[in-house]
Write an enzyme that holds these catalytic residues in place. Sequence first.
Site, PDB file in Angstrom:
ATOM      1  N   ASP A  36       0.824  -1.217   0.000  1.00  0.00           N
ATOM      2  CA  ASP A  36       0.000   0.000   0.000  1.00  0.00           C
ATOM      3  C   ASP A  36       0.857   1.266   0.000  1.00  0.00           C
ATOM      4  OD1 ASP A  36      -2.172  -1.807   0.402  1.00  0.00           O
ATOM      5  OD2 ASP A  36      -1.881  -1.702   2.572  1.00  0.00           O
ATOM      6  N   GLU A 213     -11.064   1.350  -3.197  1.00  0.00           N
ATOM      7  CA  GLU A 213     -10.304   1.762  -2.008  1.00  0.00           C
ATOM      8  C   GLU A 213      -9.028   2.479  -2.415  1.00  0.00           C
ATOM      9  OE1 GLU A 213      -9.883  -2.090  -0.172  1.00  0.00           O
ATOM     10  OE2 GLU A 213      -8.222  -2.674  -1.479  1.00  0.00           O
TER      11      GLU A 213
END
Length: 584
Positions: A36, A213
């Site tokens: 991420d 997301e």
Amino acid sequence: MSGIRTALVILFTLQRLVWAKNSSYNNPILPGFHPDPSCISVFDAPYKGTFFCASSSFSVFPGIPLHASKDLQNWKLISNALSRPEQLPNLSITNKSTSGIWAPALRYHNGTFWILTTLVYDDQPQINLSRWDNFLVHSSDPFRSDSWSQPVHFNFTGYDTSPFWDEDGKTYVTGSHPWNLQPGIDQAPISLETGEVGATVNIWNGTGGLAPEGPHIYRKDGWYYLMIAEGGTGLNHMETIARSHQINGPYLPNVDPNNPIVTNANTSAYFQTVGHADLFQDAVGNWWGVGLSTRSGPEFLVSPMGRETVLAPVSWPEGGWPIWTNVSGTMDGWQLPLAKPETRGEGPLITAPDHVTFPPGSSLPPQFVHWRIPVAENYAISPPGHRNQLRLTSSKLNLTGYDGNYAGPAGQTFVARRQVDTFFTFSVNIDFHPQEEEDEAGVSIFLVQNHHFDLGVVLLPSANTSSAPDVYDDTGASGLTPHLRFRGTLPTTPEVVIPVNSTWLGQTLTMEIKAFNYTHYSLSAGPAAHQHLMQTIGYAPAIGVTFGFTGTLVGAYCTTNGRNGSTEAYVSNWRYTGQGQVRT
Ligand SMILES: *[C@@H]1O[C@H](CO)[C@@H](O)[C@H](O)[C@H]1NC(C)=O
Ligand SMILES: *[C@@H]1O[C@H](CO)[C@@H](O)[C@H](O)[C@H]1NC(C)=O
Ligand SMILES: *[C@@H]1O[C@H](CO)[C@@H](O)[C@H](O)[C@H]1NC(C)=O
Ligand SMILES: *[C@@H]1O[C@H](CO)[C@@H](O)[C@H](O)[C@H]1NC(C)=O
Ligand SMILES: *[C@@H]1O[C@H](CO)[C@@H](O)[C@H](O)[C@H]1NC(C)=O
Ligand SMILES: *[C@@H]1O[C@H](CO)[C@@H](O)[C@H](O)[C@H]1NC(C)=O
Ligand SMILES: *[C@@H]1O[C@H](CO)[C@@H](O)[C@H](O)[C@H]1NC(C)=O
Ligand SMILES: *[C@@H]1O[C@H](CO)[C@@H](O)[C@H](O)[C@H]1NC(C)=O
Ligand SMILES: *[C@@H]1O[C@H](CO)[C@@H](O)[C@H](O)[C@H]1NC(C)=O
Ligand SMILES: *[C@@H]1O[C@H](CO)[C@@H](O)[C@H](O)[C@H]1NC(C)=O
Ligand SMILES: *[C@@H]1O[C@H](CO)[C@@H](O)[C@H](O)[C@H]1NC(C)=O
Ligand SMILES: *[C@@H]1O[C@H](CO)[C@@H](O)[C@H](O)[C@H]1NC(C)=O
């Protein structure tokens, strides 16, 4: 006139061809457990063209590692944004490996570095808190861990929160709202100073993929661009984009090129799961993208290092959409910035080997991590009479903990570092004199509490051997002798228990984990003074530590396996050496 213009165009083209030669480089740029990514470039003094990346840390502590680079090639660990237990005490009570710190968004604004992130609580109904504890930390000197602030918590129902400063001075938070409702991307005005959040607006639901997301907003050529991940973080992962003339929408997706703007789904590439991306520009204005990727191939069976950070050149024409280069192990694209490697900050280059000797007065290096917040007194460097050793005081719980999920504030005595190479050798020396049955110290290849393999010295009844040798007779009055025990959480990998060779008893042992081939680790032990006697006790399959959101750690532990009371082990001569990366 047109002759001059033609000459200029030719000169300019020649200049690009001659001087602006494209570069090649390798992925991943942040190998191992660095998922991420959120990366930025900062041109203000004193940063002048430094690139910074933050990545998710889930349950490990210290959390949110920050890496910096001047050349996009050499990445140095400069600080950990969560390095003080008092910043986030509840990280010690999370349950399950999916909990903890998700997806930090790193941004720089007017002299200050900001990180917005979420402490996620999965499967903890008894705590009765929201599943999503969103908070921010800030720093005006990211090269120092202690510069990162106490958290400012803010109310956002969801995760992957990212800040945006608009031209009119207003600040917004954009995040993903959870998948148990209609999933989508929400945005609200926020005060980063107080954490006060205004009315939430649902600004885009993505293109229909699972779990929209990881949103980030970019302002360019009069547009607000909203780039998000979809498809879930597995083989269908992808990155999509939409834009609007207003910050709060409506956001309309691109048509040419079409979404997704980058993915490796449905390809045979070794680098899979590309997504959860971010964009930034270098000093000459070229765009770059980062994202996560898993080195697994489409088989998706062997990827113990989990989701890693990759870099790709991106073209972003004026008024148009960003065009990504497909992600692979060897990349071609924009010339890499010509600069000396970064030297500031606390930690080593990500590719540097470890040789840690625990000198008196030192602290654990910043690349070392624990599983959740450590109990400080269980780790002592060079205690009296044990110069250059790290004393580990046992935890009652072993690395599995209560049920493979929870451990609670009393924690698990374990110190580790990330596996960042396909092939590596990790070893420590251990001095350990267990007193009670099941007292154990050793080394672990550890993904999460329900996915690990350990090689320990453990005190067991003398008859407790899987291959009863007749050459030993070291049974003390207690009827207990030290054994080497290899075991793990994968039921198909049998436990191995053998008595410690009587000629080694009382000696310092070397314990070693080696990724010696693509699918297996070997776990070995032998007398430190006689390395040629090292014996491999067990082979751990990498599929047994391939799972979930994180990546493997290697380290040393000490436990009483459920007994009250404690034991101590002394660790020294800590070494980790990378021995090769598989990139295709
Ligand atoms: C930490 O968890 C406890 C419950 O165990 C809760 O009462 C407390 O509010 C939490 N703290 C924060 C800052 O969320
Ligand atoms: C930038 O920060 C300085 C102090 O650090 C402050 O005085 C100034 O108002 C800030 N400017 C903006 C646009 O936020
Ligand atoms: C942790 O999660 C597991 C699996 O969902 C559950 O059985 C257990 O009760 C949870 N433990 C705690 C302490 O919340
Ligand atoms: C959890 O909080 C909700 C709302 O605050 C309350 O209604 C509920 O009784 C609480 N549950 C427990 C187990 O404390
Ligand atoms: C958080 O925001 C939600 C709606 O966005 C609201 O219902 C809730 O009361 C707020 N909680 C707190 C603690 O302010
Ligand atoms: C997202 O989906 C919900 C539920 O279908 C819908 O009400 C909402 O309008 C959608 N949001 C946008 C921005 O299209
Ligand atoms: C990959 O292929 C499957 C099956 O055709 C399809 O459903 C999916 O959307 C594709 N994924 C991407 C990101 O193109
Ligand atoms: C990227 O990969 C996709 C899928 O294999 C392919 O269709 C596309 O042409 C590639 N793009 C470039 C620029 O090579
Ligand atoms: C250099 O790299 C950029 C970004 O990938 C690409 O658009 C461009 O075509 C490349 N130029 C050459 C000469 O290969
Ligand atoms: C124990 O170590 C001795 C000395 O190194 C060696 O000769 C012997 O073969 C070992 N025994 C076993 C069972 O491995
Ligand atoms: C790696 O070694 C193990 C144990 O010797 C063996 O079972 C496995 O097949 C090997 N893997 C490869 C890819 O050679
Ligand atoms: C861990 O410790 C528990 C007792 O707390 C024990 O039952 C279990 O067998 C141990 N297992 C592993 C793999 O660590």
